[in-house]
Design a protein around this motif. Structure first.
Motif, mmCIF file in Angstrom:
data_model
loop_
_atom_site.group_PDB
_atom_site.id
_atom_site.type_symbol
_atom_site.label_atom_id
_atom_site.label_comp_id
_atom_site.label_asym_id
_atom_site.label_seq_id
_atom_site.Cartn_x
_atom_site.Cartn_y
_atom_site.Cartn_z
ATOM 1 N N VAL A 143 80.825 15.979 43.849
ATOM 2 C CA VAL A 143 80.346 15.629 42.514
ATOM 3 C C VAL A 143 79.512 16.803 42.004
ATOM 4 C CG1 VAL A 143 80.318 13.153 42.959
ATOM 5 C CG2 VAL A 143 78.249 14.497 43.383
ATOM 6 N N ILE A 144 79.388 16.890 40.685
ATOM 7 C CA ILE A 144 78.574 17.946 40.095
ATOM 8 C C ILE A 144 77.603 17.328 39.103
ATOM 9 C CG2 ILE A 144 80.340 18.451 38.328
ATOM 10 C CD1 ILE A 144 79.396 21.400 38.518
ATOM 11 N N TYR A 145 76.339 17.728 39.201
ATOM 12 C CA TYR A 145 75.287 17.257 38.315
ATOM 13 C C TYR A 145 74.836 18.393 37.401
ATOM 14 C CZ TYR A 145 74.479 12.806 40.713
ATOM 15 O OH TYR A 145 74.606 11.536 41.224
ATOM 16 N N ILE A 146 74.627 18.041 36.134
ATOM 17 C CA ILE A 146 74.062 18.972 35.163
ATOM 18 C C ILE A 146 72.917 18.257 34.462
ATOM 19 C CG2 ILE A 146 74.474 20.284 33.042
ATOM 20 C CD1 ILE A 146 77.386 20.589 33.949
ATOM 21 N N ASN A 147 71.734 18.829 34.572
ATOM 22 C CA ASN A 147 70.532 18.220 33.987
ATOM 23 C C ASN A 147 70.355 16.772 34.445
ATOM 24 O OD1 ASN A 147 70.014 20.605 32.531
ATOM 25 N ND2 ASN A 147 71.327 19.919 30.837
ATOM 26 N N GLY A 148 70.641 16.540 35.721
ATOM 27 C CA GLY A 148 70.425 15.232 36.311
ATOM 28 C C GLY A 148 71.509 14.209 36.051
ATOM 29 N N GLU A 149 72.576 14.580 35.336
ATOM 30 C CA GLU A 149 73.660 13.646 35.035
ATOM 31 C C GLU A 149 74.947 14.078 35.735
ATOM 32 O OE1 GLU A 149 74.350 12.677 30.974
ATOM 33 O OE2 GLU A 149 72.226 12.699 30.452
ATOM 34 N N LEU A 150 75.658 13.100 36.294
ATOM 35 C CA LEU A 150 76.921 13.399 36.951
ATOM 36 C C LEU A 150 77.961 13.735 35.887
ATOM 37 C CD1 LEU A 150 78.388 11.632 40.029
ATOM 38 C CD2 LEU A 150 79.890 12.133 38.109
ATOM 39 N N LYS A 151 78.522 14.945 35.968
ATOM 40 C CA LYS A 151 79.452 15.426 34.951
ATOM 41 C C LYS A 151 80.850 15.733 35.515
ATOM 42 C CE LYS A 151 76.772 15.277 31.352
ATOM 43 N NZ LYS A 151 77.101 14.350 30.231
ATOM 44 N N GLY A 152 81.031 15.505 36.801
ATOM 45 C CA GLY A 152 82.355 15.730 37.361
ATOM 46 C C GLY A 152 82.437 15.186 38.775
ATOM 47 N N PHE A 153 83.635 14.742 39.161
ATOM 48 C CA PHE A 153 83.882 14.348 40.548
ATOM 49 C C PHE A 153 85.325 14.652 40.894
ATOM 50 C CE2 PHE A 153 85.264 10.570 38.258
ATOM 51 C CZ PHE A 153 86.357 10.113 38.988
ATOM 52 N N LYS A 210 78.860 29.066 34.626
ATOM 53 C CA LYS A 210 77.730 29.390 35.505
ATOM 54 C C LYS A 210 76.551 29.947 34.715
ATOM 55 C CE LYS A 210 78.923 31.442 39.421
ATOM 56 N NZ LYS A 210 79.662 32.364 40.323
ATOM 57 N N LYS A 211 76.834 30.707 33.663
ATOM 58 C CA LYS A 211 75.759 31.238 32.827
ATOM 59 C C LYS A 211 75.116 30.141 31.987
ATOM 60 C CE LYS A 211 77.538 35.956 32.416
ATOM 61 N NZ LYS A 211 78.110 36.980 31.496
ATOM 62 N N SER A 212 75.948 29.197 31.523
ATOM 63 C CA SER A 212 75.426 28.113 30.676
ATOM 64 C C SER A 212 74.666 27.060 31.473
ATOM 65 C CB SER A 212 76.582 27.437 29.927
ATOM 66 O OG SER A 212 77.242 28.351 29.090
ATOM 67 N N TYR A 213 75.067 26.870 32.728
ATOM 68 C CA TYR A 213 74.474 25.810 33.561
ATOM 69 C C TYR A 213 74.095 26.369 34.940
ATOM 70 C CZ TYR A 213 76.896 23.191 29.940
ATOM 71 O OH TYR A 213 77.362 22.739 28.736
ATOM 72 N N PRO A 214 73.153 27.292 34.968
ATOM 73 C CA PRO A 214 72.788 27.928 36.245
ATOM 74 C C PRO A 214 72.144 26.970 37.237
ATOM 75 C CG PRO A 214 71.229 28.531 34.517
ATOM 76 C CD PRO A 214 72.348 27.804 33.841
ATOM 77 N N GLY A 217 84.356 24.609 31.030
ATOM 78 C CA GLY A 217 84.393 25.332 32.298
ATOM 79 C C GLY A 217 84.083 24.478 33.504
ATOM 80 N N CYS A 218 83.641 23.233 33.281
ATOM 81 C CA CYS A 218 83.276 22.365 34.410
ATOM 82 C C CYS A 218 84.498 22.062 35.275
ATOM 83 C CB CYS A 218 82.653 21.082 33.882
ATOM 84 S SG CYS A 218 81.990 20.003 35.181
ATOM 85 N N ALA A 219 85.624 21.777 34.654
ATOM 86 C CA ALA A 219 86.838 21.449 35.412
ATOM 87 C C ALA A 219 87.283 22.625 36.273
ATOM 88 C CB ALA A 219 87.953 21.042 34.453
ATOM 89 N N GLN A 220 87.251 23.816 35.705
ATOM 90 C CA GLN A 220 87.667 25.008 36.459
ATOM 91 C C GLN A 220 86.692 25.294 37.607
ATOM 92 O OE1 GLN A 220 87.331 24.831 33.111
ATOM 93 N NE2 GLN A 220 89.477 24.927 32.469
ATOM 94 N N PHE A 221 85.403 25.093 37.334
ATOM 95 C CA PHE A 221 84.392 25.366 38.346
ATOM 96 C C PHE A 221 84.507 24.409 39.530
ATOM 97 C CE2 PHE A 221 80.144 24.606 40.132
ATOM 98 C CZ PHE A 221 79.815 25.891 40.544
ATOM 99 N N ILE A 222 84.596 23.102 39.258
ATOM 100 C CA ILE A 222 84.637 22.133 40.364
ATOM 101 C C ILE A 222 85.948 22.241 41.138
ATOM 102 C CG2 ILE A 222 85.594 20.138 39.123
ATOM 103 C CD1 ILE A 222 83.510 18.407 40.623
ATOM 104 N N PHE A 223 87.032 22.606 40.448
ATOM 105 C CA PHE A 223 88.314 22.772 41.130
ATOM 106 C C PHE A 223 88.235 23.918 42.142
ATOM 107 C CE2 PHE A 223 93.077 23.880 40.597
ATOM 108 C CZ PHE A 223 93.404 23.128 41.702
ATOM 109 N N ARG A 224 87.606 25.024 41.736
ATOM 110 C CA ARG A 224 87.475 26.138 42.683
ATOM 111 C C ARG A 224 86.542 25.777 43.832
ATOM 112 N NH1 ARG A 224 85.115 32.150 41.439
ATOM 113 N NH2 ARG A 224 83.184 30.956 41.393
#
Length: 326
Positions: free
Chosen positions: A238-248, A168-172, A272-279
């Motif tokens: 889905v999760i986007y980071i800087n306009g790119e889909l990085k997880g689903f 969350k700190k790296s990709y607010p 941390g993306c996997a842990q974040f989207i899972f929660r």
């Protein structure tokens, strides 16, 4: 796809139209295994030929692979009908197959195994039954309390909380959206392909060969999932980071108190993306389905995946069995 007739038993194609039929039988059972849904089977049968029949008042699902029939689920019906249906299904498989070696019933839940073993009170008949069949414990499904996955309380989840906080700190400015199969399909396939490349790169060499053998099937399953997303009544994020889909991630409801995660992929390079989207998905599953438990399926025999799933402290491990002929 045409009907398949084996010794006068007609097996019908397992198509989308079969969804209400299978779900009628599943609704009478209270099984929390991830394999016992229409969507899970329809998606994974995308590269195979699925057939079904109602045998001894049970729904029986077969799969044809290289001309050989197996069962991807045990017969589904009332307890008193299941074992006779299993025996009939073995007869059908033997009539079709080139060798009795190929006939088997996968993903049998424990209660059905016990019923199969205790088919009769006659000790001699029981001996004959188990003398003809082998019951082998296979994988286990990992089931968690949904609140444990959401709140991550206690020392055992310290690492998970830390990973999420760093993410969350790296990709607010990351953006989480509900999955839209039309909007996100191409980006999902691109991410999946990148995930495969990265996964092989970080995988122990002894696992890589088995992994690559199965990945073609999974790629087709992902495409099948996207193509029929709405018809299968799935839910995803889905999760986007800087306009790119990085997880689903995609899931569904198994029974009244349990939902499942069918598939989840994230970019390995985004820590941390996997842990974040899972929660986040756990929150959605609870809100959408009002469930108490989440089943994330089995580990497919991969040690690394087993470690990851155990690290979330499962509430219970539910075994799955395969029944073979001797």
């Amino acid at each position: 796809m045409a009907n398949l007739t084996v010794n006068e038993q007609v097996l019908k194609p397992f198509t989308l139209d079969v969804k209400p039929v299978l779900e009628k039988y599943l609704s009478r059972l209270h099984i929390d295994l991830s394999d016992y849904t229409f969507a899970a089977n329809y998606i994974w049968l995308a590269n195979s030929s699925g057939f079904y029949a109602i045998i001894n008042k049970c729904f029986c699902l077969f799969v044809m692979t290289a001309g050989e029939l197996t069962m991807i689920l045990p017969p589904l019906g009332k307890k008193k009908y299941i074992t006779d249906a299993m025996i009939s299904c073995f007869t059908i498989m033997n009539e079709n197959n080139s060798s009795p070696y190929y006939a088997r019933i996968d993903y049998v839940q424990e209660a059905m195994v016990e019923e199969f073993a205790m088919y009769t009170d006659d000790a001699q008949s029981m001996f004959v039954m188990m003398d003809n069949y082998i019951v082998e414990k296979k994988l286990v499904d990992y089931i968690y309390l949904v609140d444990s996955l959401i709140y991550l309380r206690g020392n055992s989840y310290h690492t998970k909380r830390t990973e999420i906080n760093k993410f969350k700190k790296s990709y607010p400015d990351c953006v989480v959206e509900e999955l839209d199969s039309s909007k996100h399909k191409d980006e999902i396939i691109l991410l999946f392909n990148k995930w495969v490349t990265d996964r092989v790169k970080y995988m122990p060499s002894e696992e890589a060969e088995n992994f690559l053998e199965g990945i073609h099937q999974e790629r087709i399953a992902v495409k099948q999932m996207i193509k029929n997303y709405n018809e299968l009544s799935l839910i995803g994020l889905v999760i986007y980071i800087n306009g790119e889909l990085k997880g689903f991630t995609v899931g569904e409801k198994i029974n009244e108190d349990t939902a499942s995660v069918i598939i989840e992929k994230t970019d390995f390079e985004i820590l941390g993306c996997a842990q974040f989207i899972f929660r986040e998905f756990s929150k959605i599953l609870k809100e959408h389905y009002r469930v108490t438990y989440i089943n994330v399926g089995d580990d497919m025999g991969f040690e690394n995946l087993r470690k990851v799933k155990m690290s979330y402290r499962p509430f219970k491990l539910v075994p799955k069995y395969t029944i073979y002929q001797k």
